[in-house]
Every structure is written in structure tokens, then in C-alpha cells.
Design a protein around this motif. Structure first.
Motif, PDB file in Angstrom:
ATOM      1  N   LEU A 279       0.825  -1.214   0.000  1.00 57.48           N
ATOM      2  CA  LEU A 279       0.000   0.000   0.000  1.00 57.48           C
ATOM      3  C   LEU A 279       0.861   1.267   0.000  1.00 57.48           C
ATOM      4  N   ILE A 280       1.857   1.335   0.864  1.00 51.61           N
ATOM      5  CA  ILE A 280       2.661   2.557   0.889  1.00 51.61           C
ATOM      6  C   ILE A 280       3.569   2.639  -0.343  1.00 51.61           C
ATOM      7  N   GLY A 281       3.953   1.470  -0.889  1.00 51.11           N
ATOM      8  CA  GLY A 281       4.751   1.474  -2.114  1.00 51.11           C
ATOM      9  C   GLY A 281       3.955   1.988  -3.299  1.00 51.11           C
ATOM     10  N   LEU A 282       2.730   1.481  -3.467  1.00 51.27           N
ATOM     11  CA  LEU A 282       1.875   1.954  -4.554  1.00 51.27           C
ATOM     12  C   LEU A 282       1.515   3.424  -4.374  1.00 51.27           C
ATOM     13  N   GLY A 283       1.329   3.827  -3.120  1.00 52.44           N
ATOM     14  CA  GLY A 283       0.966   5.220  -2.867  1.00 52.44           C
ATOM     15  C   GLY A 283       2.027   6.180  -3.352  1.00 52.44           C
ATOM     16  N   THR A 284       3.271   5.968  -2.950  1.00 48.43           N
ATOM     17  CA  THR A 284       4.326   6.905  -3.352  1.00 48.43           C
ATOM     18  C   THR A 284       4.616   6.827  -4.842  1.00 48.43           C
ATOM     19  N   ASN A 285       4.583   5.623  -5.430  1.00 44.11           N
ATOM     20  CA  ASN A 285       4.905   5.495  -6.849  1.00 44.11           C
ATOM     21  C   ASN A 285       3.859   6.141  -7.746  1.00 44.11           C
ATOM     22  N   PHE A 286       2.588   5.879  -7.480  1.00 43.47           N
ATOM     23  CA  PHE A 286       1.554   6.302  -8.429  1.00 43.47           C
ATOM     24  C   PHE A 286       1.093   7.740  -8.221  1.00 43.47           C
ATOM     25  N   CYS A 569      -4.404   4.576  -1.331  1.00 46.09           N
ATOM     26  CA  CYS A 569      -3.419   3.581  -0.881  1.00 46.09           C
ATOM     27  C   CYS A 569      -2.524   4.152   0.211  1.00 46.09           C
ATOM     28  N   GLY A 570      -2.076   5.395   0.005  1.00 40.43           N
ATOM     29  CA  GLY A 570      -1.203   6.012   0.992  1.00 40.43           C
ATOM     30  C   GLY A 570      -1.893   6.199   2.327  1.00 40.43           C
ATOM     31  N   ILE A 571      -3.129   6.664   2.308  1.00 40.92           N
ATOM     32  CA  ILE A 571      -3.882   6.865   3.546  1.00 40.92           C
ATOM     33  C   ILE A 571      -4.121   5.535   4.254  1.00 40.92           C
ATOM     34  N   VAL A 585      -0.625  13.553   6.738  1.00 37.70           N
ATOM     35  CA  VAL A 585       0.751  13.731   6.283  1.00 37.70           C
ATOM     36  C   VAL A 585       0.863  13.472   4.779  1.00 37.70           C
ATOM     37  N   VAL A 586      -0.027  12.622   4.248  1.00 33.07           N
ATOM     38  CA  VAL A 586      -0.035  12.383   2.796  1.00 33.07           C
ATOM     39  C   VAL A 586      -0.361  13.672   2.055  1.00 33.07           C
ATOM     40  N   PHE A 587      -1.336  14.408   2.546  1.00 36.88           N
ATOM     41  CA  PHE A 587      -1.740  15.645   1.880  1.00 36.88           C
ATOM     42  C   PHE A 587      -0.704  16.748   2.084  1.00 36.88           C
ATOM     43  N   TYR A 588      -0.046  16.760   3.241  1.00 40.72           N
ATOM     44  CA  TYR A 588       1.022  17.738   3.456  1.00 40.72           C
ATOM     45  C   TYR A 588       2.144  17.535   2.446  1.00 40.72           C
ATOM     46  N   MET A 632       7.775  12.046   9.872  1.00 38.30           N
ATOM     47  CA  MET A 632       8.688  12.814   9.034  1.00 38.30           C
ATOM     48  C   MET A 632       9.066  12.025   7.783  1.00 38.30           C
ATOM     49  N   ASN A 633       9.278  10.727   7.931  1.00 40.28           N
ATOM     50  CA  ASN A 633       9.633   9.906   6.776  1.00 40.28           C
ATOM     51  C   ASN A 633       8.502   9.863   5.756  1.00 40.28           C
ATOM     52  N   TYR A 634       7.268   9.787   6.233  1.00 43.70           N
ATOM     53  CA  TYR A 634       6.137   9.833   5.303  1.00 43.70           C
ATOM     54  C   TYR A 634       6.055  11.181   4.598  1.00 43.70           C
ATOM     55  N   MET A 635       6.343  12.242   5.353  1.00 39.90           N
ATOM     56  CA  MET A 635       6.352  13.571   4.749  1.00 39.90           C
ATOM     57  C   MET A 635       7.396  13.638   3.637  1.00 39.90           C
ATOM     58  N   LYS A 636       8.547  13.050   3.890  1.00 46.85           N
ATOM     59  CA  LYS A 636       9.600  13.029   2.876  1.00 46.85           C
ATOM     60  C   LYS A 636       9.168  12.184   1.667  1.00 46.85           C
ATOM     61  N   ALA A 637       8.525  11.048   1.955  1.00 46.31           N
ATOM     62  CA  ALA A 637       8.114  10.159   0.864  1.00 46.31           C
ATOM     63  C   ALA A 637       7.079  10.819  -0.036  1.00 46.31           C
ATOM     64  N   TYR A 638       6.074  11.463   0.572  1.00 44.45           N
ATOM     65  CA  TYR A 638       4.996  12.045  -0.230  1.00 44.45           C
ATOM     66  C   TYR A 638       5.297  13.471  -0.689  1.00 44.45           C
ATOM     67  N   GLY A 639       6.412  14.037  -0.237  1.00 44.90           N
ATOM     68  CA  GLY A 639       6.829  15.356  -0.709  1.00 44.90           C
ATOM     69  C   GLY A 639       7.986  15.254  -1.662  1.00 44.90           C
ATOM     70  N   MET A 640       9.164  14.887  -1.144  1.00 45.42           N
ATOM     71  CA  MET A 640      10.369  14.819  -1.965  1.00 45.42           C
ATOM     72  C   MET A 640      10.301  13.719  -3.015  1.00 45.42           C
ATOM     73  N   VAL A 641       9.965  12.492  -2.587  1.00 50.76           N
ATOM     74  CA  VAL A 641      10.017  11.356  -3.510  1.00 50.76           C
ATOM     75  C   VAL A 641       8.938  11.456  -4.568  1.00 50.76           C
ATOM     76  N   THR A 642       7.756  11.934  -4.171  1.00 54.20           N
ATOM     77  CA  THR A 642       6.697  12.107  -5.160  1.00 54.20           C
ATOM     78  C   THR A 642       7.116  13.102  -6.234  1.00 54.20           C
TER      79      THR A 642
END
Length: 880
Positions: A279-286, A569-571, A585-588, A632-642
């Protein structure tokens, strides 16, 4: 490109773009043959004059003979009024474009302000002809010579691309790259297979399939789908490359899972559940795909979005599929006739053979820190000239092309102004680092000069376990009994200019690119609420958009649906397990990405430099949810990595745009390859976590010590658990570094003001404040030795060869870049499995001299030392 079609010449342009005119009777090939056939001196001289005149014309405009004839024919169809209207649009879009010729902008401006041209056109015949040809060239082809060099301005809509064999080969490579890259991502050193290797391997597989497979097929909705539709096409080849490149990228969330699951980190066993991981993998990728679709009108359609990294990939693709005879004037007046494919394999073999010398046999050639050999233990000398632990101020520090390519800084690929700006930023920031260290600012003299690690007030590496509780959450009492966190001088410099680059990026986008960004928003609005109006790409009228108009575009709601599903998926991943984190944090993270995606995308598309949102995501995430590293890691994943994923996917969209792959086929292969890759990488991740004994420890077999995972764990605790408030807050020891935010704004405004004050200084157009700042953060542990060697090569390529032998440069420059990178990649694979994997070492002076004294002793070569029992910084009880 942004130039409107005027007075009904769209059909004329379409004809120019999809067909070719017959070869000119005075072509270079014919003239060259005539020169050798003639015996009369007068005839030879006459042909020589015609030959040189035509060659100079082609060199000036960067086109071949057939293209030049089409450009002249189109130019003759323009009226003076048409020409002026087109020039207005060109100047509006490219006035601040560093890739566009400044002399041509000045020429266009002078043409617009010269009213005598309208009054007495007969007195300006030559000027009018030249300007019309320049305008026609921009309309008929790309405004940029580097794009014209490798990207065709014609298309065959009937050429197959999404074929059964392309899907089979592409998905096979996607699975293979996902497996290998994930498996060896935790090894030191890691091993990665990239897109160039796939292109090389896919070609023989595709051509073999075209020879062997039978022409069996079925008809679906009026279209025949065959196992063998004919010769292996360049579009199939590029589709395979895109599929494999997308599939080879391991999900960033694997780093989160590693630090959660393993007992030496946070020991959160629920992170081993496959559903959570997927779920978290699909969330950040898509989520990246959803944003890439929105970015098309900002970063794909406009011609000023060149995407330099794409040109190397296309050059290799063209080398395999181009059968056009080559004949270019080279050094000493010789005609060069070698094909691109032959040149590629010649350069590839040379680099493959050479790479063994600096990386296996004589490693001192790779780290050529020869000045350090004079006095290896001299701290002051090595702080300035050291390659490994110093600042790398060395006239020539390496003979290893791989070091020059560090972080994608290919001098043959990136425009010269990018390489020079990056070097200038690094060079000037070198003195800031030295000033910090020698003045003991922020107690940095007690620490290594240029380390990216975090230290305690004893000068030792920061032990995060002494500041957190059993659940990995911040423990105030333990922290106060231990130590604040301290940064090296090089790391302090990075944070100053990292903060500066974010405000400079936003300011640059508003000051220099506002017109284009506004145009993109207008097109996006039309696509959402006025679909018929958006189908008319009149505002993006370069040749590639006109040709892509033959294919159905991907509807906006497709990307919107992907974005919504990815958010769900991320939520779900955050909410259904005990992450102690709000789904908000996903929306942030997405909000951060949306703010920066277009500005950093435009900069990457024009310069090849990517501005990472990593530090900003850590700073904001750690401030919003202090004491919670996972949030913080989720923030990085959905901000920087996205954002990073969105730009990578957008780059692939531009690749497909250049090669004329139907957008819906590109969308399908990206979605499928990412879905398959996410499952493969997650399966491999579970195998690694449960079957490699002692994984991510120093006792792990086959060097599976997880260097990136350990660095990620340290960063997550430092910025997530301890939090930036204690480091950069009002009472923090590094609060002064926040002045970097206004500094970036000031730098962008200063350069903008100077350029407006001196608009005719061409060199000022080549100064790019964001790229300058990107060079200033290129430290800890890297240094000037990784940047300076690229400058001479960039100058030779872009300033010398391109101007002196433009035809030769157009033919071979990007092919050479691809060949050298591919040779290194293949040689690296062979060396890894033949030398490094078995543990073979060649020990002699040439392989050890680069690691003597301070170049090997990171912990001992410091400017100041502590006596036993002493510590620096705030006293116990003064920090909390």
C-alpha cells in the motif's frame, strides 16, 4: 514552442513535417563526388566554392540538406507581417532562455524596432531573408541545435510501437531490473542496471524476434495485432527502454520499511506485512504519475523544456536505427563518414577497456590526489586539496570518467552554462567552508571538515539510541543527559544554500518563467473545462507538438483517477497500522510537491539540474510532528520522492514525445511496469529481510551492510525524532542557518535586476542563480574534485567543437556521451561480479597511495582536538 500559426500556413507546416522534399541537386554528397571526378582546375574551384558555401549554410542552421530546403521553402511563404508576429512570440518565450542564442534574440529585437524595414524592404533583402529562415527553422524544427542533432522532425504514424514483442521484452527487463536493483541496493558498493544497458541488450532481442517470430495475429476492433508486424522499430525500442527504466526504480518506501522492521533499528514488526508494504509502495509510486499528467502542459509540450538527459537516450536509439549516410567536415578538412552505430561501439569498447585501469589496476588514477602525496598527514594542506576528506582544490584530480559523471553531471550532455554555473557555485562556497572551519564557527573545528555525518559534543558520531526510547520516540531526559547534534563545516554550508535554493527556485520561476507557467495553467484549465478548446495546440506550435497531434492524448481524468487511487493507498497504509501518524501527512507531502513541482521541473528541463526537496521535507515534516520519525519519513516520501518520481515520469513522457510514441501507449507501459515493479521489489525486500543473516549489520554476508539504510535511519531520528526545532529553532545552535531562506530570494532578485540593467551582456544570460546554488550544495562528502574536471570537457564539446565542426558535433556528441556511460555501466557489472564479489584485491602502491594520512583518517585529521573528558558546545543543563 509557443509560436502561433498565422494566415493559414498550418497545412504547409504539416506537409513539411510529415514529408521530405527531394534532395537538393547541389547536395554535399553530390558535390563531394563531383570534386573527385572533375579534372579541370576551374571546375574544381567552382565546385569547391559551392561546396563550402552550402556547408557553411548547413553548419550555421544546424540542419541537413533536405531540412534546409524545406526551411527555405517555408521561409519564402512568409509575409513580412507574418514574420514580425512570429518574432514577437519567440522573443516573449525565449528572451530569458539560456539555451537560446542571445545573438539571435538581439537580432530579432533589432528587426522589430527597425521601422525602415517596412518602409523600404528592398533595402534589407539579405536581412529579411536571414530572419525569415531563422523563424522558419524555429517553426519547422526545434529552436535548439542540440535537439535538432538527435530528434527527427518527421514521423511515420504507421510505425509499430506497442507490439506484443515490445511488451514481452519490456516487461521482462522491468522484472529483471526490479529484482537486481532491489537485491543489490543494500550492498556496499551497490550495483544498478540502467536504461542504456537495456537499450543495448534490447536491440538484438528485438531484431531476432523480427526475424524468427511468425506473422500470427488477430484483428481487434479493426486493427490487426501480430506477433511479428515487421522490422523492429525505433518506437518499440524506446517503449522497451521506458518500461525497463520505470520498472528498475525500487520504491523509496523500502527504506522506511527497513528502519521500521529490523531489530537494530525500531523493531516494529508490523512493517513486515506484505499488505502494508504494498500500500505505501503503490501510494508513493503512483502519486507521481498523477502529478506527471498535470505537468505535461508545463514540462512536456513547451519546446524550451529540452530535457538534456533525454537527448542522450534518443541519440543511442537513433544510432541503432538510423541508416542515413554520414558525411561531415572534420578536423584537417577531412570528411568523416563513420555511422553513429559504429562510432558508438568503438567508443563503448574503448571505455569498457579503459575503465579497468583506474578502477582495478591503477586506482590512483581514479582518485588522483597527487598534491596530498607531498605531505599526507598535513591537516591544513589536505583540508584544501584532499580528494577523500578535503575540499578537492586540485588542477586535475581524476582520470576516471565515472567521477566526472557524478550525480549526472555529464559534460557532453548538460549545456555548458549548466556545468560552468555549477562549478562557479562550488568554487565560491569552498571559501565559506574554509572560513567556517578555520574560525571554529559552530564548533566545526573539532569535527572533520567535509563530512556528511552528524556528531555529538565529544566529536564522535551521534548515537541516536541515547536520545530515544524503546519505541523510537524522542526521550527528553536521555537527550539532555547525552548531547545536541553537531554538523561539519561542509554540512553547515549545505544547509545554508539548501534553504537558499528553495526560495531562489520559486523566485526564479516567477521572475523568468511566469509567462510560460501562466500559459500552462491556461491550457490545463481548458483541458479540464473546455476540452475542445484545449485540443487546439496552437500555443505549442513547434514541430513535435504538431506531429504528436496525430495521436489521441491521455484524458486528464485518467491521471486524476490514478492520483486519487494512489492517495487512498497512501492513507490506508498510514491509517490501518500503528504508525502513530495522521493520514493528513499524505496531503502535506502532496501540497509541498504541488508548490515546487513546476518550478523545479522547468529548471531540470532547461538545465538538467534537479532541485531535491529532501531537506525541506525533513525540515517541515520534523517541525509539524516533532518527536515522530515515521511521520517525518512519510512527509519526505509524499513530498520529496513524489516530486522526484513525477519528474522522472515526465522525462519519460518527453522521451515518448520526441520519438512520437502515442501518449496512451506510453501511459499504459508506465502504469503496468510500475505496478509489476512494485510487487517484484516488495517480494525481494521480504526475502532480504527474512533470509539474509545479519542483514544491515557489519556481519552481513556479501557486504549487505545497507549503507543507505543506516544513513536514512540516522537522518530520520535526527530530523524526525529529535527534530529541527532543537537544531534550527530559536534556542538551537544552528538557527542562524535559516538566513539561507532570505538569501536565496536576494540572490535571485539581484541577478534579475542586473540582467535587466545590462540586457545586452550575453554572458549574463548564461548565469543561472539556481544552478549556482546547486553547485554550492555539492559538498559533504563530495567536493570540487567531482565538479571541476567536467568544465574543460564541457567547453571543448559545447563551445569549441560545436562551433568549429557543428555537423560533426551534431552527429556524434550525444552518441559519445551514451557510449562512455554504457561502457562504464557494463564494465562496472563485470568488475563487480568478477573482482569485487569474490573479494579479489590487487594490492600495490598504485592502489593504496590515494588513501594515506588525512585521506584515510577521517576522525583524526581535525583542526582542534579535545582533551580527555572535555566536550564542546552548550554545557549540560543548557540544552533541552
Amino acid at each position: 514552442m509557443g509560436v502561433h500559426e498565422i494566415n493559414g500556413s498550418r497545412d504547409e507546416l504539416a506537409k513539411c513535417s510529415t514529408t521530405g522534399s527531394p534532395p537538393s541537386s547541389s547536395s554535399l554528397t553530390d558535390l563531394a563526388e563531383k570534386k573527385t571526378a572533375h579534372t579541370t582546375t576551374t571546375e574544381v574551384d567552382a565546385d569547391e566554392a559551392v561546396f563550402e558555401h552550402l556547408e557553411n549554410e548547413l553548419a550555421q542552421y544546424g540542419v541537413n540538406e533536405d531540412q534546409y530546403e524545406e526551411v527555405k521553402r517555408l521561409a519564402n511563404s512568409y509575409t513580412l507581417e507574418d514574420t514580425r508576429a512570429r518574432i514577437v512570440k519567440i522573443v516573449q518565450i525565449h528572451e530569458h532562455d539560456p539555451n537560446f542564442q542571445h545573438a539571435l534574440i538581439e537580432k530579432f529585437k533589432a528587426f522589430l524596432t527597425n521601422m525602415d524595414i517596412d518602409a523600404h524592404p528592398e533595402d534589407h533583402t539579405v536581412l529579411i531573408r536571414e530572419v525569415k529562415i531563422e523563424v522558419a527553422l524555429i517553426t519547422y524544427n526545434s529552436p535548439y541545435a542540440q535537439v535538432r542533432a538527435v530528434v527527427a522532425n518527421v514521423d511515420d504514424p504507421m510505425m509499430p510501437s506497442s507490439t506484443v514483442r515490445a511488451w514481452f521484452i519490456g516487461l521482462s527487463f522491468a522484472v529483471l531490473l526490479a529484482f537486481v536493483n532491489q537485491l543489490f541496493s543494500i550492498r556496499q558498493p551497490a550495483i544498478m542496471i540502467g536504461g542504456n544497458i537495456v537499450q543495448i541488450l534490447a536491440y538484438p532481442l528485438g531484431t531476432a524476434a523480427a526475424r524468427i517470430l511468425p506473422d500470427w495475429g488477430v484483428t481487434i476492433r479493426g486493427s490487426r495485432v501480430s506477433l511479428n508486424p515487421g522490422p523492429f522499430s525505433r518506437k518499440e525500442h524506446m517503449l522497451i527502454t521506458i518500461m525497463a527504466t520505470v520498472g528498475g526504480a525500487a520504491p523509496f518506501t523500502s527504506l522506511i520499511i527497513w528502519t521500521q522492521y529490523l531489530p537494530q533499528f525500531f523493531n516494529q514488526r508490523y512493517a513486515g506485512r506484505f499488505a502494508y508494504q504494498i500500500l505505501i509502495g503503490l501510494g508513493t509510486n503512483f502519486i507521481g504519475y498523477g502529478l506527471a499528467g498535470v505537468c505535461r502542459r508545463f514540462l512536456v509540450y513547451p519546446s524550451y523544456c529540452v530535457w538534456p538527459t533525454s537527448l542522450v537516450t534518443i541519440a543511442l536509439n537513433t544510432a541503432f536505427h538510423s541508416n542515413t549516410p554520414v558525411r561531415h567536415r572534420g578536423p584537417f578538412g577531412k570528411l568523416v563518414t563513420m555511422s553513429r552505430l559504429r562510432f558508438f561501439f568503438l567508443a563503448f569498447c574503448c571505455m569498457f577497456a579503459y575503465f579497468w585501469l583506474p578502477n582495478v589496476i591503477f586506482q590512483a588514477l581514479s582518485i588522483f590526489n597527487w598534491i596530498s602525496w607531498i605531505s599526507p598527514n598535513n591537516v591544513r594542506l589536505n583540508s584544501v586539496v584532499g580528494f577523500n576528506n578535503g575540499l578537492g582544490l586540485n588542477p586535475w584530480p581524476t582520470f576516471d570518467w565515472n567521477n566526472i559523471l557524478h550525480f549526472g553531471s555529464d559534460p557532453l550532455m548538460l549545456p555548458f552554462f549548466t556545468t560552468l554555473n555549477k562549478f562557479a557555485g562550488s568554487f565560491f562556497s569552498l571559501f565559506i567552508i574554509l572560513g567556517l572551519w578555520y574560525s571554529n564557527a559552530f564548533n566545526s573545528s573539532y569535527l572533520p571538515l567535509n563530512s556528511n555525518r552528524v556528531f555529538d559534543h565529544f566529536g564522535k558520531l551521534y548515537n541516536v539510541s541515547q536520545a530515544v526510547d524503546a519505541d523510537g520516540l524522542f526521550d527528553s531526559a536521555k537527550y539532555e543527559a547525552y548531547s545536541p547534534a553537531f554538523l561539519s563545516a561542509g554540512n553547515i554550508n549545505i544547509y545554508i544554500f539548501s534553504f537558499a535554493i528553495y526560495t531562489a527556485t520559486l523566485a526564479y520561476a516567477i521572475l523568468y518563467q511566469w509567462h510560460e507557467i501562466k500559459l500552462g495553467f491556461s491550457e490545463f484549465y481548458n483541458s479540464m473545462f473546455h476540452p475542445r478548446r484545449s485540443r487546439d495546440r496552437g500555443r505549442y506550435e513547434d514541430v513535435h507538438n504538431r506531429l504528436m497531434g496525430a495521436y489521441k492524448e491521455v484524458p486528464e481524468w485518467w491521471f486524476a483517477a490514478i492520483l486519487v487511487l494512489a492517495i487512498i493507498c497512501g492513507i490506508a497504509g498510514v491509517a490501518f497500522w500503528p504508525t502513530h501518524t495522521s493520514p493528513g501527512v499524505v496531503f502535506y507531502g502532496i501540497a509541498l510537491c504541488i508548490i515546487f513541482i513546476v518550478p523545479i521541473g522547468v529548471i531540470r528541463a532547461m538545465t538538467g539540474i534537479e532541485v531535491s526537496l529532501g531537506i525541506l521535507a525533513e525540515f517541515i515534516g520534523g517541525s509539524l510532528v516533532p518527536g515522530n520519525q515515521l511521520a517525518m519519513n512519510y512527509m519526505k516520501a509524499y513530498g520529496m520522492v513524489t516530486a522526484s518520481h513525477a519528474l522522472s515520469f515526465t522525462n519519460d513522457l518527453k522521451l515518448a514525445h520526441y520519438v512520437k510514441i502515442p501518449p496512451r501507449q506510453t501511459f499504459a507501459v508506465q502504469m503496468t511496469a510500475t505496478l509489476v515493479s512494485t510487487f517484484v521489489c516488495t517480494a525481494v525486500l521480504n526475502f532480504q529481510m527474512n533470509n539474509i543473516p545479519g542483514v544491515c549489520t557489519m556481519d552481513a554476508p556479501n557486504r549487505f551492510t545497507c549503507p543507505w539504510v543506516n544513513s536514512f535511519f540516522t537522518a530520520s531520528v535526527l530530523w524526525g525524532t529529535i527534530g529541527p526545532r532543537k537544531i534550527f529553532g530559536i534556542a538551537g545552535q544552528y538557527s542562524m542557518l535559516l538566513l539561507g531562506f532570505p538569501l536565496g530570494l536576494a540572490i535571485a532578485l539581484a541577478f534579475w535586476t542586473v540582467k535587466r540593467r545590462f540586457p545586452h551582456h550575453s554572458w549574463l544570460r548564461q548565469v543561472h542563480p539556481v544552478v549556482l546554488l546547486s553547485g554550492a550544495i555539492h559538498w559533504a562528502p563530495y567536493n570540487l574534485s567531482y565538479i571541476w574536471p567536467a568544465v574543460p570537457f564541457a567547453y571543448l564539446s559545447w563551445q569549441y567543437f560545436k562551433k568549429k565542426w557543428p555537423g560533426l558535433w551534431s552527429e556524434y556528441n550525444f552518441v559519445l556521451s551514451s557510449a562512455l556511460s554504457s561502457g562504464i555501466a557494463v564494465a562496472g557489472l563485470v568488475i563487480f561480479f568478477a573482482i569485487q564479489w569474490p573479494g579479489i584485491q590487487i594490492k600495490w602502491w598504485g592502489n593504496t597511495v590515494s588513501y594515506q594520512g588525512c585521506e584515510n583518517k577521517l576522525d583524526t585529521c581535525r583542526l582542534q582536538y579535545l582533551e580527555k573528558g572535555e566536550y564542546f558546545g552548550p554545557r549540560f543543563g543548557e540544552f533541552h
